[in-house]
Write a protein that holds these residues in place. Structure first.
Motif, PDB file in Angstrom:
ATOM      1  N   VAL A 147     -13.351  -7.180 -18.569  1.00 10.90           N
ATOM      2  CA  VAL A 147     -14.700  -7.542 -18.979  1.00 10.90           C
ATOM      3  C   VAL A 147     -15.132  -6.694 -20.175  1.00 10.90           C
ATOM      4  N   GLN A 148     -15.667  -7.378 -21.165  1.00  7.08           N
ATOM      5  CA  GLN A 148     -16.197  -6.673 -22.331  1.00  7.08           C
ATOM      6  C   GLN A 148     -17.518  -7.273 -22.755  1.00  7.08           C
ATOM      7  N   LEU A 149     -18.479  -6.402 -22.989  1.00  5.09           N
ATOM      8  CA  LEU A 149     -19.743  -6.767 -23.617  1.00  5.09           C
ATOM      9  C   LEU A 149     -19.864  -5.868 -24.838  1.00  5.09           C
ATOM     10  N   VAL A 150     -19.903  -6.480 -26.012  1.00  7.60           N
ATOM     11  CA  VAL A 150     -19.888  -5.706 -27.251  1.00  7.60           C
ATOM     12  C   VAL A 150     -21.139  -6.027 -28.059  1.00  7.60           C
ATOM     13  N   GLU A 151     -22.013  -5.029 -28.192  1.00 12.21           N
ATOM     14  CA  GLU A 151     -23.244  -5.203 -28.954  1.00 12.21           C
ATOM     15  C   GLU A 151     -23.031  -4.867 -30.426  1.00 12.21           C
ATOM     16  N   TYR A 153     -28.860  -2.044 -24.958  1.00 11.02           N
ATOM     17  CA  TYR A 153     -27.679  -2.432 -24.201  1.00 11.02           C
ATOM     18  C   TYR A 153     -27.808  -3.870 -23.720  1.00 11.02           C
ATOM     19  N   CYS A 154     -26.709  -4.598 -23.717  1.00  9.48           N
ATOM     20  CA  CYS A 154     -26.715  -5.870 -23.008  1.00  9.48           C
ATOM     21  C   CYS A 154     -26.004  -5.670 -21.680  1.00  9.48           C
ATOM     22  N   TRP A 159     -21.960  -3.786 -18.355  1.00  2.94           N
ATOM     23  CA  TRP A 159     -22.774  -3.219 -19.424  1.00  2.94           C
ATOM     24  C   TRP A 159     -21.953  -3.101 -20.705  1.00  2.94           C
ATOM     25  N   GLY A 160     -22.653  -3.247 -21.822  1.00  8.82           N
ATOM     26  CA  GLY A 160     -22.045  -2.942 -23.099  1.00  8.82           C
ATOM     27  C   GLY A 160     -22.205  -1.464 -23.413  1.00  8.82           C
ATOM     28  N   GLN A 161     -21.692  -1.076 -24.586  1.00 11.17           N
ATOM     29  CA  GLN A 161     -21.705   0.336 -24.968  1.00 11.17           C
ATOM     30  C   GLN A 161     -22.992   0.750 -25.680  1.00 11.17           C
TER      31      GLN A 161
END
Length: 124
Positions: A2-6, A95-96, A114-116
């Motif tokens: 899983v990746q969330l990238v803002e 954060y997303c 969570w993203g970074q």
């Protein structure tokens, strides 16, 4: 994985605008609602906005209503946060995050992913 990238953060003057993006991958997007949180130095992480993955329903913190707009692009698996009329008090790391249940969406402990984070700084 899983990746969330803002992305999209930066420095802007008060009254200006920014658009944040959050690209999601590695999980079943349609099973989660997507939200934005923010955390200013020395403060708790707080909720900003949430949207269903379909984009049909959104909700906002009172502090950003009328100024921020959350949206989705399902084809790109991306969530956006359009921020207008920015104020110095909007300065924070944004954060997303992804959550299955709409209930208690403002509680950060309920989120699975969570993203970074991306820094937003609003100068006066």
């Amino acid at each position: 994985q899983v990746q969330l990238v803002e992305s999209g953060g930066g420095l802007v003057q008060a009254g200006g605008s920014l658009r944040l993006s959050c690209a999601a991958s590695g999980y079943s997007f349609s099973m989660y609602h997507m939200a934005w949180f923010r955390q200013a130095p020395g403060k708790e992480r707080e909720s900003v906005a949430i949207i269903t993955w379909s984009g049909g329903t959104a909700d906002y913190a009172d502090s950003v209503k009328g100024r921020f707009t959350i949206s989705t692009d399902n084809a790109k698996n991306t969530v956006y946060l359009q921020m207008n009329s920015l104020k110095p008090e909007d300065t924070a790391v944004y954060y997303c995050a992804a959550i299955r249940s709409w209930a208690y969406w403002q509680t950060k402990e309920n989120y699975e992913y969570w993203g970074q984070g991306t820094q937003v700084t609003v100068s006066s």
